[in-house]
Design a protein around this motif. Sequence first.
Motif, mmCIF file in Angstrom:
data_model
loop_
_atom_site.group_PDB
_atom_site.id
_atom_site.type_symbol
_atom_site.label_atom_id
_atom_site.label_comp_id
_atom_site.label_asym_id
_atom_site.label_seq_id
_atom_site.Cartn_x
_atom_site.Cartn_y
_atom_site.Cartn_z
ATOM 1 N N ALA A 353 -43.390 8.596 24.316
ATOM 2 C CA ALA A 353 -42.082 8.331 24.061
ATOM 3 C C ALA A 353 -42.029 7.792 22.702
ATOM 4 C CB ALA A 353 -41.301 7.527 24.634
ATOM 5 N N SER A 354 -40.977 8.361 21.561
ATOM 6 C CA SER A 354 -41.213 7.896 20.438
ATOM 7 C C SER A 354 -39.571 7.577 19.915
ATOM 8 C CB SER A 354 -41.879 8.706 19.328
ATOM 9 O OG SER A 354 -43.235 8.480 19.484
ATOM 10 N N ILE A 408 -44.463 4.585 22.566
ATOM 11 C CA ILE A 408 -45.052 3.955 23.962
ATOM 12 C C ILE A 408 -45.625 5.403 24.563
ATOM 13 C CG2 ILE A 408 -44.513 3.002 26.006
ATOM 14 C CD1 ILE A 408 -41.893 2.024 24.733
ATOM 15 N N LEU A 409 -46.929 5.267 24.887
ATOM 16 C CA LEU A 409 -47.815 6.006 25.585
ATOM 17 C C LEU A 409 -48.223 5.566 27.005
ATOM 18 C CD1 LEU A 409 -50.480 8.868 24.448
ATOM 19 C CD2 LEU A 409 -50.837 6.942 26.243
ATOM 20 N N GLY A 410 -47.734 5.954 28.025
ATOM 21 C CA GLY A 410 -48.426 5.626 29.407
ATOM 22 C C GLY A 410 -47.305 5.416 30.323
ATOM 23 N N PRO A 411 -47.293 4.772 31.383
ATOM 24 C CA PRO A 411 -46.312 4.830 32.645
ATOM 25 C C PRO A 411 -45.181 4.632 32.362
ATOM 26 C CG PRO A 411 -47.754 2.891 32.593
ATOM 27 C CD PRO A 411 -48.319 3.677 31.600
ATOM 28 N N HIS A 412 -44.216 5.562 32.734
ATOM 29 C CA HIS A 412 -42.716 5.573 32.456
ATOM 30 C C HIS A 412 -42.393 5.061 31.124
ATOM 31 C CE1 HIS A 412 -42.493 5.374 36.963
ATOM 32 N NE2 HIS A 412 -43.348 4.517 36.842
ATOM 33 N N LEU A 416 -38.946 3.218 29.182
ATOM 34 C CA LEU A 416 -39.172 2.095 28.596
ATOM 35 C C LEU A 416 -38.677 2.108 27.044
ATOM 36 C CD1 LEU A 416 -42.925 1.241 29.479
ATOM 37 C CD2 LEU A 416 -40.857 -0.023 30.239
ATOM 38 N N ILE A 417 -38.703 3.345 26.647
ATOM 39 C CA ILE A 417 -38.188 3.293 25.122
ATOM 40 C C ILE A 417 -36.843 2.962 24.824
ATOM 41 C CG2 ILE A 417 -37.387 5.905 25.115
ATOM 42 C CD1 ILE A 417 -39.520 4.605 22.398
ATOM 43 N N ILE A 420 -35.847 -0.269 23.179
ATOM 44 C CA ILE A 420 -35.893 -0.127 21.742
ATOM 45 C C ILE A 420 -34.526 0.723 20.966
ATOM 46 C CG2 ILE A 420 -37.154 0.184 19.772
ATOM 47 C CD1 ILE A 420 -38.000 -2.098 21.644
ATOM 48 N N VAL A 421 -34.347 1.729 21.727
ATOM 49 C CA VAL A 421 -33.190 2.450 21.290
ATOM 50 C C VAL A 421 -31.915 1.663 20.995
ATOM 51 C CG1 VAL A 421 -31.537 4.360 21.838
ATOM 52 C CG2 VAL A 421 -34.201 4.499 22.323
ATOM 53 N N HIS A 422 -31.482 0.885 22.251
ATOM 54 C CA HIS A 422 -30.397 -0.022 22.269
ATOM 55 C C HIS A 422 -30.688 -1.120 21.108
ATOM 56 C CE1 HIS A 422 -29.124 2.650 25.401
ATOM 57 N NE2 HIS A 422 -29.812 2.079 26.097
#
Length: 465
Positions: A353-354, A408-412, A416-417, A420-422
């Motif tokens: 996720a980015s 983020i690379l990894g579980p879920h 998780l991203i 940071i979006v908010h």
Amino acid sequence: MKFDLVIVGAGSGGYEAALYAHRRGMKVALIELSPESVGGNCLNRGCIPSKYMRHGAYLIEKFQKMPSYGIIPHGFDLDMQKLKENRERVILTIRESFKKFANQLKVPIFYGRGILKDEETVYVEGQDLKVKADFILLATGSSTVSVGGIVPDGKHIYDTDQIWDLDRFPKSVLIVGGGAVGVEFAYIFRMYGCEVLLVEIKDRLLPSDDIPEESSRYLARKLKKLGVDVKLKTSVESWEKTEEGLKVRLSDGSEPTVDIILLGVGRKPNTDGIGLEHLNIKRDHRGFVVVNEFCQTSIKNIYACGDITSPLMLAHKAMYEGRVAVSHILGDKDIRKDDRLMPKIIYSAYEIASIGLTEEQAEEMGYDVKVGVVSFVSNPKAMDDGENEGFVRLVIDKKSGDLLGCHILGPHAGELIHQIVHLMKADLKVDFVSKSVYSHPSLSEAIGQSAAEVYWGSLTWAKRH
């Protein structure tokens, strides 16, 4: 027949816009090709069916870890028909719920191709019907493309529209393209027992400036560990049908034989044949409709959203742009499209996720960059779950403390991203993140720890700064 808003396309963007417009008191109508295509590419041939299969692949991988938890499995069988039946059941349930809900709200769906006739009229081809509205929103989506001389035929060569028709698992598959689609299907087919060869013409998987090279390296290592044959800087030169299967000649000189070829090389916007030329609505050289920050086209009462506005073809981007367009129609000026704040999530052997800028992009733009990196290796929740691989990487403006990006690379990672979006949307800074409370044990702790790496000082393996 007159409406406040008519939306051409009942995919992710069009349907979301219709619900939002209705919620805000507008009289709205949808135009969609057929009852079977309601929900668009995401529902019928994209996000939903692929994530269903990806979850199956994930369960198979988890099954292999069961002995670590004192559960001794005794094998399992794979049944493509069961997979296909249940995958289609999910799609049908969502699609029919869409149509039922629209009917309950008295939002009509007219079936046929929608073609612009003038600034306030859409002709529904096949029904000989003209629908008038004060405003029009174009949400016609995208279509698959081929590459070189590799043309999908639904028998030997498949695109991502046709692959769902498979009735059995192939023994071997060549996937052309190492982008988001290619790496997802590589993981799916490999976990379901297929031999997978993945070729990418560029020098890394996920060859996008928005995805850190670190994420690409992690994913390539994991796919290879699972048995996927990854060939970079490689393309398909030719193929032929033989008694053994499809004999393919690659640019590196090798000649593998596979059962099928899957093209995962991107999509093109559906902007031809819908009347854009007739009204001189501006498009760029790639065929995308040119829109402003409010999703407004070169004609002030005609808007566009989703795959037809940019190469960033994401269902949630389409949905958000649909709401941006409706908001502007209703006089709001504070909701604007901002691709910087659009999360990008890839589902493969890892979730990746980015959002925002990578470290390299930020430096090129002149920021004084500071990076906070925390690994999942030592995260207690990730260890408990047997998924302690990957990282959280925060990119910060050292001077202001602004959050410039997160990877983020990894579980879920896809869940998780959103934290940071908010935070980025609210213009909150790294000090806020570092002083927040996270439950323990949790994966989210890694986000707070990565902020602390920047704000309080480095303890772990941050790349630099």
